[in-house]
Design a protein around this motif. Structure first.
Motif, PDB file in Angstrom:
ATOM      1  N   PHE A  48       0.928  -1.322  -0.045  1.00 44.11           N
ATOM      2  CA  PHE A  48      -0.080   0.207  -0.035  1.00 44.11           C
ATOM      3  C   PHE A  48       0.894   1.480   0.137  1.00 44.11           C
ATOM      4  O   PHE A  48       0.291   2.348  -0.237  1.00 44.11           O
ATOM      5  CB  PHE A  48      -0.964  -0.170   1.198  1.00 44.11           C
ATOM      6  CG  PHE A  48      -2.052  -0.929   1.161  1.00 44.11           C
ATOM      7  CD1 PHE A  48      -3.071  -1.086   0.371  1.00 44.11           C
ATOM      8  CD2 PHE A  48      -1.785  -2.267   1.786  1.00 44.11           C
ATOM      9  CE1 PHE A  48      -4.010  -1.954   0.392  1.00 44.11           C
ATOM     10  CE2 PHE A  48      -2.764  -3.322   1.524  1.00 44.11           C
ATOM     11  CZ  PHE A  48      -3.962  -3.092   1.073  1.00 44.11           C
ATOM     12  N   ALA A  49       2.145   1.449   0.214  1.00 42.32           N
ATOM     13  CA  ALA A  49       3.265   2.310   0.318  1.00 42.32           C
ATOM     14  C   ALA A  49       2.525   3.575   1.104  1.00 42.32           C
ATOM     15  O   ALA A  49       2.626   4.597   0.540  1.00 42.32           O
ATOM     16  CB  ALA A  49       3.389   2.773  -1.276  1.00 42.32           C
ATOM     17  N   ASP A  50       1.841   3.006   2.080  1.00 49.48           N
ATOM     18  CA  ASP A  50       1.482   4.234   3.173  1.00 49.48           C
ATOM     19  C   ASP A  50       0.132   4.933   2.760  1.00 49.48           C
ATOM     20  O   ASP A  50      -0.375   5.807   3.221  1.00 49.48           O
ATOM     21  CB  ASP A  50       2.437   5.311   3.458  1.00 49.48           C
ATOM     22  CG  ASP A  50       3.338   4.814   4.598  1.00 49.48           C
ATOM     23  OD1 ASP A  50       2.909   4.390   5.299  1.00 49.48           O
ATOM     24  OD2 ASP A  50       4.562   5.291   4.363  1.00 49.48           O
ATOM     25  N   ALA A  51      -0.388   4.311   1.527  1.00 47.94           N
ATOM     26  CA  ALA A  51      -1.764   4.848   1.243  1.00 47.94           C
ATOM     27  C   ALA A  51      -2.939   4.225   2.406  1.00 47.94           C
ATOM     28  O   ALA A  51      -2.698   3.175   2.939  1.00 47.94           O
ATOM     29  CB  ALA A  51      -2.174   4.231  -0.086  1.00 47.94           C
ATOM     30  N   ASP A  82      -5.956   9.481   1.063  1.00 50.29           N
ATOM     31  CA  ASP A  82      -7.292   9.426   1.833  1.00 50.29           C
ATOM     32  C   ASP A  82      -8.438   9.382   1.000  1.00 50.29           C
ATOM     33  O   ASP A  82      -8.271   9.177  -0.464  1.00 50.29           O
ATOM     34  CB  ASP A  82      -7.314  11.181   2.506  1.00 50.29           C
ATOM     35  CG  ASP A  82      -7.171  12.075   1.377  1.00 50.29           C
ATOM     36  OD1 ASP A  82      -8.025  12.188   0.727  1.00 50.29           O
ATOM     37  OD2 ASP A  82      -6.555  13.069   1.734  1.00 50.29           O
ATOM     38  N   GLY A  83      -9.512   9.112   1.723  1.00 52.31           N
ATOM     39  CA  GLY A  83     -10.640   9.053   0.764  1.00 52.31           C
ATOM     40  C   GLY A  83     -11.041  10.165  -0.001  1.00 52.31           C
ATOM     41  O   GLY A  83     -11.690   9.777  -0.992  1.00 52.31           O
ATOM     42  N   ALA A  84     -10.929  11.268   0.077  1.00 53.16           N
ATOM     43  CA  ALA A  84     -11.518  12.309  -0.710  1.00 53.16           C
ATOM     44  C   ALA A  84     -10.882  12.474  -1.990  1.00 53.16           C
ATOM     45  O   ALA A  84     -11.126  12.470  -3.105  1.00 53.16           O
ATOM     46  CB  ALA A  84     -11.344  13.789  -0.016  1.00 53.16           C
ATOM     47  N   ARG A  85      -9.277  12.027  -2.015  1.00 53.44           N
ATOM     48  CA  ARG A  85      -8.588  12.123  -3.086  1.00 53.44           C
ATOM     49  C   ARG A  85      -8.727  10.657  -3.951  1.00 53.44           C
ATOM     50  O   ARG A  85      -9.069  10.819  -5.097  1.00 53.44           O
ATOM     51  CB  ARG A  85      -7.065  12.130  -2.799  1.00 53.44           C
ATOM     52  CG  ARG A  85      -6.708  13.470  -2.374  1.00 53.44           C
ATOM     53  CD  ARG A  85      -5.200  13.529  -1.879  1.00 53.44           C
ATOM     54  NE  ARG A  85      -4.640  14.790  -1.335  1.00 53.44           N
ATOM     55  CZ  ARG A  85      -5.095  15.360  -0.327  1.00 53.44           C
ATOM     56  NH1 ARG A  85      -5.660  14.738   0.646  1.00 53.44           N
ATOM     57  NH2 ARG A  85      -4.599  16.689  -0.037  1.00 53.44           N
TER      58      ARG A  85
END
Length: 315
Positions: A224-227, A284-287
């Motif tokens: 996830f590379a910190d996602a 984040d969820g918005a992006r």
């Protein structure tokens, strides 16, 4: 029209009360409480003259299906509701939707789903969604995001069965905690599968598994590379593979040029046998939602153009 068969049995009150602290946990939760079972199966659609109409609807328990009034020229829509407010360990949810020949249906949810913390020792929640689209049908599975809470446990499968001439567009989005509330995911158990068949042939079997130390897994560059948000988008249809250049151009180098949320979004797009698969990772969820909407607008516009062309040629 769509057929939602839904059934929910037993203890949805128990699930809600435990989550909101209205009743202490029993000494042995799995033995003391039977799992809550929630089923919705709208037996989806059939054609009535030029319209898509509901043929059969069965629902039981906390899982409900609603069908907004259809405006002239609009696509039929099924909205799924989980009135229990979320899912916890041991819950059992099932959705079956059938789109009849020549129908067009969009299935979505009223709100984001929540996978709450499971009681230690409980079984994972089981979530099964079965979608069927008959000849010349167009079926879109566009639920809102699923939010994972720390220590959640869930086993989820999306199964799609398409006729050779049917079209499908679907998205599944995962949010790892609510960042605005300062939540983080330390441990979790999730098995998430997507299976798609067309004409009886398996086109896609995609599986995501998180077990144990979720924070360490999410920090790795190869996962996830910190996602903190991930989406999987699938499109199936004769025109699907032609959308790949437009998708890659719109997502570009991973920075969406349009909108107020310019930020890196990692993505990959592949295509084979009339299927397009896209995976997106965001901070984040918005992006993530911005990127998903960009991709869906391309995939939907191409599908709509193909449908209009087929109508002209057939008429």
């Amino acid at each position: 029209m769509p057929h939602l068969a839904g059934r929910t049995c037993s203890s949805f009150d128990r699930s809600c009360r435990q989550r909101h602290g209205l009743r202490p946990d029993p000494p042995h939760p799995p033995a003391a409480w039977p799992p809550a079972r929630f089923r919705a199966s709208p037996r989806v659609l059939q054609r009535r003259e030029a319209l898509t109409a509901l043929a059969v609807l069965r629902q039981e328990g906390c899982l409900k299906a609603r069908h907004p009034r259809l405006e002239p020229g609009a696509i039929a829509e099924t909205v799924l509701l989980n009135t229990s407010g979320g899912i916890t360990g041991g819950d059992d949810l099932s959705v079956d939707i059938h789109a009849g020949a020549g129908t067009r249906l969009v299935v979505t949810t009223q709100a984001a789903e929540r996978l709450y913390r499971a009681t230690p020792g409980s079984l994972p929640a089981t979530i099964r969604t079965n979608l069927t689209a008959k000849a010349e049908a167009t079926l879109e599975w566009l639920p809102q995001e699923t939010i994972l809470f720390d220590a959640c446990r869930a086993d989820r499968t999306l199964s799609v069965d398409l006729a050779p001439s049917a079209r499908f567009l679907g998205v599944e989005s995962l949010l790892f905690g609510r960042q605005a509330s300062g939540e983080t995911i330390r441990t979790a158990w999730l098995m998430d599968r997507i299976r798609i068949r067309q004409g009886g042939t398996l086109l896609l079997h995609d599986a995501t598994r998180i077990a144990g130390d979720a924070s360490a897994l999410m920090a790795r560059a190869g996962t996830f590379a910190d996602a903190r948000a991930m989406a999987t988008i699938v499109s199936v249809g004769p025109e699907a593979e032609a959308t790949v250049p437009a998708l890659r151009a719109a997502l570009g180098d991973g920075t969406l040029p349009a909108g107020p949320l310019e930020a890196p979004v990692q993505f990959g797009v592949s295509a084979w046998n009339g299927l397009v698969l896209a995976r997106l990772l965001a901070a984040d969820g918005a992006r993530l939602r911005q990127a998903v909407m960009t991709a869906l607008s391309i995939l939907r516009s191409d599908a709509a153009a193909a449908a209009r062309l087929a109508t002209i040629e057939g008429g």
